[in-house]
Write a protein that holds these residues in place. Structure first.
Motif, PDB file in Angstrom:
ATOM      1  N   LYS A 185      25.182 -35.509 -26.835  1.00 31.79           N
ATOM      2  CA  LYS A 185      24.759 -36.639 -27.836  1.00 31.79           C
ATOM      3  C   LYS A 185      23.171 -36.309 -28.049  1.00 31.79           C
ATOM      4  CE  LYS A 185      29.046 -38.497 -27.798  1.00 31.79           C
ATOM      5  NZ  LYS A 185      29.670 -37.401 -27.412  1.00 31.79           N
ATOM      6  N   ILE A 190      16.285 -46.843 -29.685  1.00 30.53           N
ATOM      7  CA  ILE A 190      17.572 -46.345 -28.428  1.00 30.53           C
ATOM      8  C   ILE A 190      17.661 -45.936 -27.040  1.00 30.53           C
ATOM      9  CG2 ILE A 190      17.590 -44.745 -30.260  1.00 30.53           C
ATOM     10  CD1 ILE A 190      16.050 -42.655 -28.891  1.00 30.53           C
ATOM     11  N   LYS A 201      18.741 -48.366 -25.327  1.00 26.94           N
ATOM     12  CA  LYS A 201      20.084 -49.159 -24.473  1.00 26.94           C
ATOM     13  C   LYS A 201      20.832 -47.704 -24.726  1.00 26.94           C
ATOM     14  CE  LYS A 201      17.923 -54.055 -24.087  1.00 26.94           C
ATOM     15  NZ  LYS A 201      18.129 -54.962 -25.181  1.00 26.94           N
ATOM     16  N   ILE A 202      21.076 -46.952 -25.447  1.00 26.38           N
ATOM     17  CA  ILE A 202      22.249 -45.940 -25.551  1.00 26.38           C
ATOM     18  C   ILE A 202      22.206 -45.083 -24.555  1.00 26.38           C
ATOM     19  CG2 ILE A 202      23.037 -44.999 -27.520  1.00 26.38           C
ATOM     20  CD1 ILE A 202      21.613 -46.295 -29.436  1.00 26.38           C
ATOM     21  N   GLU A 244      19.240 -49.773 -34.170  1.00 23.54           N
ATOM     22  CA  GLU A 244      19.671 -49.184 -32.966  1.00 23.54           C
ATOM     23  C   GLU A 244      21.546 -49.447 -32.847  1.00 23.54           C
ATOM     24  OE1 GLU A 244      21.198 -51.248 -28.445  1.00 23.54           O
ATOM     25  OE2 GLU A 244      19.588 -52.098 -30.219  1.00 23.54           O
ATOM     26  N   ARG A 245      22.151 -49.970 -33.558  1.00 20.27           N
ATOM     27  CA  ARG A 245      23.129 -50.147 -34.715  1.00 20.27           C
ATOM     28  C   ARG A 245      24.320 -48.656 -34.959  1.00 20.27           C
ATOM     29  NH1 ARG A 245      22.286 -55.454 -36.545  1.00 20.27           N
ATOM     30  NH2 ARG A 245      22.325 -54.674 -38.651  1.00 20.27           N
ATOM     31  N   ARG A 284      24.157 -45.798 -32.211  1.00 23.07           N
ATOM     32  CA  ARG A 284      25.494 -46.273 -31.482  1.00 23.07           C
ATOM     33  C   ARG A 284      26.475 -46.130 -32.609  1.00 23.07           C
ATOM     34  NH1 ARG A 284      25.016 -48.695 -27.116  1.00 23.07           N
ATOM     35  NH2 ARG A 284      23.524 -50.407 -26.441  1.00 23.07           N
ATOM     36  N   TYR A 285      26.654 -46.085 -33.356  1.00 23.75           N
ATOM     37  CA  TYR A 285      28.316 -45.678 -34.678  1.00 23.75           C
ATOM     38  C   TYR A 285      28.311 -44.292 -34.468  1.00 23.75           C
ATOM     39  CZ  TYR A 285      31.441 -45.466 -37.736  1.00 23.75           C
ATOM     40  OH  TYR A 285      31.956 -45.048 -39.065  1.00 23.75           O
ATOM     41  N   ASP A 325      29.455 -43.309 -30.669  1.00 19.68           N
ATOM     42  CA  ASP A 325      30.304 -44.368 -30.682  1.00 19.68           C
ATOM     43  C   ASP A 325      31.895 -43.530 -31.688  1.00 19.68           C
ATOM     44  OD1 ASP A 325      29.656 -45.523 -28.735  1.00 19.68           O
ATOM     45  OD2 ASP A 325      28.793 -47.623 -29.677  1.00 19.68           O
TER      46      ASP A 325
END
Length: 376
Positions: A195, A216, A218-219, A330-331, A334-335, A338
């Motif tokens: 990733k 980033i 917290k990812i 951040e979203r 994450r998208y 994930d």
């Protein structure tokens, strides 16, 4: 019958510059022109039919370019006695004017919004920025209309230059790709990649690195690679924000190597703030990395510039964000982390967009048409 002699000259770019050499010079040589390229600190040689003329300069510092290098490059270009001269840097503007006054045909290729650029130079005092921008505006008012053609890379620069001259040609920095050159990406291979998100190119403060790094942290399974030139001061600042040790720096690498490196990544990042040089909220079509990410099959996370939103909405090849909204940034990361299937599909859509619309072939035709009009 003698070939038409064309001379491109630059004091700020390398001889193998993608736009100048690989796109414009090569396209003109294929069209049958005798092409010369005068550039700093390279060996004089013939490459792909283009006569490269190297000029030794002591520094690539902007002040040195303006005060010393520009004149040396101009003198070397003048000795070629070309039918058409095509220059690429604001430091060479007065020498473009001189060539025109000597009776040559001259093209100004404005890679940047130079007025906006001058207003945002971080290392200049505010008063000097205003003076520099004022000099450029005065020169544009006085001389821009005299050139045989003025071309640029993005609609926002066309709008800016239209204040000083009616006809401005748009030659976009679309990549050199066809179906044979496009990497074929297997879905299962893509899903097995680490990733990794990447930013490639010179790291400017306008490239939003600080807010990206904060967003980033917290990812847990994401790494972020910054590939290109960065000042020691700015690099230190970024590392201080990287509490989770997610950021890796790689030095500038040859273009072929960079394209290979993209095949290790799952996201291409192009988040800039609303800088004047990038067209404010309108944005720019002159950012190479956008097209390279797309051609490499990477989904994009980019700024919600009007021009970029249109590309993303039409081709479904990424996510656009407000560059000042850390939660949205951040979203978006994450998208893709994930939802790797969707990341792959958006990457495939980006490749399709390059083949259908955003490739150099269409721009090469426009460039050659401009040359024909000038000669006729």
């Amino acid at each position: 019958m003698n070939k038409i002699k064309v001379c491109h000259f630059t004091c700020a770019h390398e001889a193998n510059d993608i736009r100048i050499f690989q796109k414009e010079c090569v396209s003109l040589a294929k069209e049958g022109y005798e092409v010369y390229l005068v550039a700093p600190n390279t060996k004089s040689k013939v490459v792909n039919g283009i006569n490269i003329v190297g000029v030794s300069v002591k520094s690539m510092n902007p002040i040195y370019r303006l005060m010393v290098s520009a004149k040396k490059i101009y003198q070397a270009a003048l000795r070629i006695d070309a039918d058409i001269y095509h220059f690429h840097d604001i430091e060479l503007f007065k020498y473009g004017v001189k060539l025109k006054q000597k009776g040559y045909k001259v093209i100004f290729d404005s890679h940047e919004n130079w007025i906006g650029y001058a207003e945002e130079i971080s290392w200049l005092p505010t008063a000097v920025k205003k003076i520099s921008a004022g000099i450029i505006k005065r020169n544009y008012r006085k001389y821009l209309k005299d050139f045989d053609a003025v071309i640029t890379v993005s609609p926002h620069i066309v709008d800016n230059l239209n204040k000083y001259r009616e006809k401005i040609y748009l030659i976009c920095n679309y990549p050199i790709y066809n179906e044979q050159l496009m990497p074929k990406i297997n879905k299962e291979e893509f899903k097995k990649r680490n990733k990794i998100a990447c930013y490639a190119g010179t790291v400017y403060k306008t490239s939003s690195q600080e807010i990206i790094i904060k967003s980033i942290q917290k990812i847990s399974n994401l790494s972020y690679y910054i590939i290109g030139s960065i000042s020691k001061k700015y690099k230190k600042k970024i590392l201080e924000l990287d509490n989770s040790k997610k950021v890796y720096f790689l030095d500038f690498m040859p273009h072929k190597e960079l394209l290979s490196y993209y095949q290790k990544c799952i996201i291409g990042v192009s988040i800039f703030n609303y800088a004047a040089n990038l067209g404010g909220k309108k944005g720019s079509l002159g950012v190479n990395k956008m097209y390279e990410y797309m051609a490499s099959g990477l989904p994009i996370i980019c700024t919600d510039f009007e021009l970029w939103k249109k590309i993303i909405d039409e081709f479904h090849c990424g996510i656009y964000v407000n560059p000042y909204d850390s939660n949205a940034i951040e979203r978006s990361f994450r998208y893709f982390v994930d939802n790797i299937d969707q990341a792959y599909e958006m990457g495939q859509n980006g490749q399709k967009a390059i083949l259908e619309e955003f490739n150099w072939n269409s721009q090469a035709v426009k460039l050659c048409d401009i040359y024909k009009k000038i000669l006729n």
